[in-house]
Design a protein around this motif. Structure first.
Motif, mmCIF file in Angstrom:
data_model
loop_
_atom_site.group_PDB
_atom_site.id
_atom_site.type_symbol
_atom_site.label_atom_id
_atom_site.label_comp_id
_atom_site.label_asym_id
_atom_site.label_seq_id
_atom_site.Cartn_x
_atom_site.Cartn_y
_atom_site.Cartn_z
ATOM 1 N N MET A 1 8.117 -9.540 -6.342
ATOM 2 C CA MET A 1 6.898 -9.051 -5.617
ATOM 3 C C MET A 1 5.867 -8.222 -6.376
ATOM 4 O O MET A 1 4.771 -8.262 -6.305
ATOM 5 C CB MET A 1 7.465 -8.227 -4.262
ATOM 6 N N THR A 2 6.624 -7.248 -7.432
ATOM 7 C CA THR A 2 5.672 -6.538 -8.051
ATOM 8 C C THR A 2 4.784 -7.518 -8.981
ATOM 9 O O THR A 2 3.600 -6.942 -8.942
ATOM 10 C CB THR A 2 6.650 -5.600 -9.076
ATOM 11 N N LEU A 3 5.377 -8.447 -9.583
ATOM 12 C CA LEU A 3 4.538 -9.369 -10.351
ATOM 13 C C LEU A 3 3.496 -9.858 -9.715
ATOM 14 O O LEU A 3 2.320 -9.927 -10.341
ATOM 15 C CB LEU A 3 5.212 -10.555 -11.199
ATOM 16 N N SER A 4 3.320 -10.388 -8.370
ATOM 17 C CA SER A 4 2.351 -11.041 -7.581
ATOM 18 C C SER A 4 1.221 -9.849 -7.521
ATOM 19 O O SER A 4 0.048 -10.232 -7.416
ATOM 20 C CB SER A 4 2.807 -11.566 -6.695
ATOM 21 N N LEU A 5 1.631 -8.590 -7.299
ATOM 22 C CA LEU A 5 0.899 -7.475 -7.009
ATOM 23 C C LEU A 5 -0.049 -7.209 -8.358
ATOM 24 O O LEU A 5 -1.092 -6.716 -8.242
ATOM 25 C CB LEU A 5 1.550 -5.949 -6.325
ATOM 26 N N ASN A 7 -0.953 -9.269 -10.534
ATOM 27 C CA ASN A 7 -1.638 -10.408 -11.067
ATOM 28 C C ASN A 7 -3.157 -10.261 -10.375
ATOM 29 O O ASN A 7 -3.443 -10.251 -9.124
ATOM 30 C CB ASN A 7 -1.084 -11.554 -10.184
ATOM 31 N N PRO A 8 -4.256 -10.438 -11.204
ATOM 32 C CA PRO A 8 -5.307 -9.902 -10.869
ATOM 33 C C PRO A 8 -6.175 -11.248 -10.054
ATOM 34 O O PRO A 8 -7.395 -10.799 -9.532
ATOM 35 C CB PRO A 8 -6.263 -9.525 -11.990
ATOM 36 N N THR A 9 -5.731 -12.350 -10.278
ATOM 37 C CA THR A 9 -6.320 -13.149 -9.424
ATOM 38 C C THR A 9 -6.282 -13.456 -7.984
ATOM 39 O O THR A 9 -5.278 -12.917 -7.760
ATOM 40 C CB THR A 9 -5.866 -14.634 -10.085
ATOM 41 N N SER A 10 -7.404 -13.844 -7.311
ATOM 42 C CA SER A 10 -7.246 -14.023 -5.762
ATOM 43 C C SER A 10 -7.944 -14.924 -5.475
ATOM 44 O O SER A 10 -8.974 -15.325 -6.028
ATOM 45 C CB SER A 10 -7.695 -12.386 -5.277
ATOM 46 N N SER A 11 -7.689 -15.573 -4.195
ATOM 47 C CA SER A 11 -8.371 -16.674 -3.782
ATOM 48 C C SER A 11 -9.498 -16.208 -2.984
ATOM 49 O O SER A 11 -10.433 -16.706 -2.502
ATOM 50 C CB SER A 11 -7.492 -17.810 -2.997
ATOM 51 N N GLN A 12 -9.474 -14.754 -2.684
ATOM 52 C CA GLN A 12 -10.416 -14.070 -1.780
ATOM 53 C C GLN A 12 -11.420 -13.175 -2.088
ATOM 54 O O GLN A 12 -12.015 -12.100 -1.647
ATOM 55 C CB GLN A 12 -9.682 -13.586 -0.548
ATOM 56 N N VAL A 41 3.417 -0.452 -10.927
ATOM 57 C CA VAL A 41 2.283 -0.301 -9.807
ATOM 58 C C VAL A 41 1.834 0.908 -9.870
ATOM 59 O O VAL A 41 0.474 0.669 -9.769
ATOM 60 C CB VAL A 41 3.193 -0.563 -8.682
ATOM 61 N N LYS A 42 2.125 1.877 -10.115
ATOM 62 C CA LYS A 42 1.402 3.094 -10.211
ATOM 63 C C LYS A 42 0.464 3.312 -11.223
ATOM 64 O O LYS A 42 -0.566 3.601 -11.283
ATOM 65 C CB LYS A 42 2.554 4.461 -10.315
ATOM 66 N N ASN A 43 0.764 2.601 -12.620
ATOM 67 C CA ASN A 43 -0.220 2.702 -13.524
ATOM 68 C C ASN A 43 -1.293 1.607 -13.321
ATOM 69 O O ASN A 43 -2.064 1.662 -13.982
ATOM 70 C CB ASN A 43 0.813 2.140 -14.984
ATOM 71 N N TYR A 44 -0.975 0.430 -12.584
ATOM 72 C CA TYR A 44 -2.065 -0.515 -12.423
ATOM 73 C C TYR A 44 -3.009 -0.198 -11.536
ATOM 74 O O TYR A 44 -4.198 -0.551 -11.843
ATOM 75 C CB TYR A 44 -1.066 -1.955 -12.050
ATOM 76 N N PHE A 45 -2.816 0.484 -10.496
ATOM 77 C CA PHE A 45 -3.645 0.564 -9.379
ATOM 78 C C PHE A 45 -4.349 2.062 -9.542
ATOM 79 O O PHE A 45 -3.511 3.179 -9.899
ATOM 80 C CB PHE A 45 -3.094 0.643 -8.041
ATOM 81 N N GLU A 46 -5.385 2.257 -9.383
ATOM 82 C CA GLU A 46 -6.238 3.421 -9.307
ATOM 83 C C GLU A 46 -5.969 4.155 -8.068
ATOM 84 O O GLU A 46 -5.789 5.459 -8.164
ATOM 85 C CB GLU A 46 -7.796 3.396 -9.736
ATOM 86 N N LYS A 47 -6.040 3.513 -7.165
ATOM 87 C CA LYS A 47 -5.625 4.285 -5.700
ATOM 88 C C LYS A 47 -4.605 3.533 -5.026
ATOM 89 O O LYS A 47 -4.423 2.260 -4.983
ATOM 90 C CB LYS A 47 -6.813 4.226 -4.639
ATOM 91 N N LYS A 48 -3.917 4.225 -4.342
ATOM 92 C CA LYS A 48 -2.600 3.588 -3.340
ATOM 93 C C LYS A 48 -2.709 4.505 -2.250
ATOM 94 O O LYS A 48 -2.846 5.625 -1.899
ATOM 95 C CB LYS A 48 -1.149 3.948 -4.114
ATOM 96 N N MET A 49 -2.766 3.677 -1.141
ATOM 97 C CA MET A 49 -2.667 4.182 0.216
ATOM 98 C C MET A 49 -1.532 3.388 1.229
ATOM 99 O O MET A 49 -1.333 2.189 0.850
ATOM 100 C CB MET A 49 -3.927 3.833 0.933
ATOM 101 N N ARG A 95 -9.364 -0.481 -8.363
ATOM 102 C CA ARG A 95 -8.431 -1.273 -8.139
ATOM 103 C C ARG A 95 -7.538 -0.529 -7.208
ATOM 104 O O ARG A 95 -6.689 0.668 -7.453
ATOM 105 C CB ARG A 95 -7.880 -1.922 -9.293
ATOM 106 N N TYR A 96 -7.377 -0.833 -6.005
ATOM 107 C CA TYR A 96 -6.296 -0.130 -4.997
ATOM 108 C C TYR A 96 -5.301 -1.152 -4.512
ATOM 109 O O TYR A 96 -5.481 -2.084 -4.555
ATOM 110 C CB TYR A 96 -7.332 0.484 -3.970
#
Length: 150
Positions: A1-5, A7-12, A41-49, A95-96
């Motif tokens: 799960m962490t790896l898919s989060l 991954n910067p690619t997205s179909s949307q 995850v903490k290091n990858y995202f600038e905002k977490k909610m 990136r959130y």
């Protein structure tokens, strides 16, 4: 799960949706919390909610809760337009990660209405949904499903 989060690619576009789906009491929220608190995850995202949704899926209330989580403050008596402006100011270009915990809504229009407020993040932004229903995940247009099984 962490790896898919991570991954910067997205179909949307800039924001993609991932889901943890399983029966009640299985540990979906606990798994989401582990991911949310993971050091990568903490290091990858600038905002977490984190927002607990449950059965009441009212867009104005959810946008207020999301803004409150983004700013670590209570959002009182603001009109939706002002909440939208403030949320956009907090998320735009960042990136959130947004966790929507315990989602029951399977109404496509309500999801589309909420999603319109969330598309301001930088590429790689993610929404992680926990739900009991695969239909909910489908309506939300998830990129990745993780099914919890006993």
């Amino acid at each position: 799960m962490t790896l898919s989060l991570l991954n910067p690619t997205s179909s949307q576009g800039s924001v993609s949706v991932n889901a943890i789906v399983g029966i009640g009491g299985l540990g979906k929220t606990a798994l989401a919390q582990l991911v949310y608190n993971d050091e990568k995850v903490k290091n990858y995202f600038e905002k977490k909610m984190w927002v607990c949704v449950s059965e009441e899926f009212e867009v104005k209330l959810l946008v207020k809760k999301i803004l409150g989580s983004a700013t670590n403050s209570e959002v009182l008596n603001l009109e939706l337009e002002e909440v939208h402006i403030r949320l956009k100011g907090n998320l735009e270009g960042k990136r959130y990660l947004l966790v929507l915990d315990d989602v029951w809504n399977d109404d496509q229009k309500k999801w589309d209405d909420l999603k319109a407020y969330l598309l301001v993040g930088a590429p790689g932004s993610k929404i992680l949904v926990t739900t009991r229903c695969t239909r909910v995940a489908s309506v939300m247009g998830v990129d990745t499903h993780m099914f919890c099984k006993v």
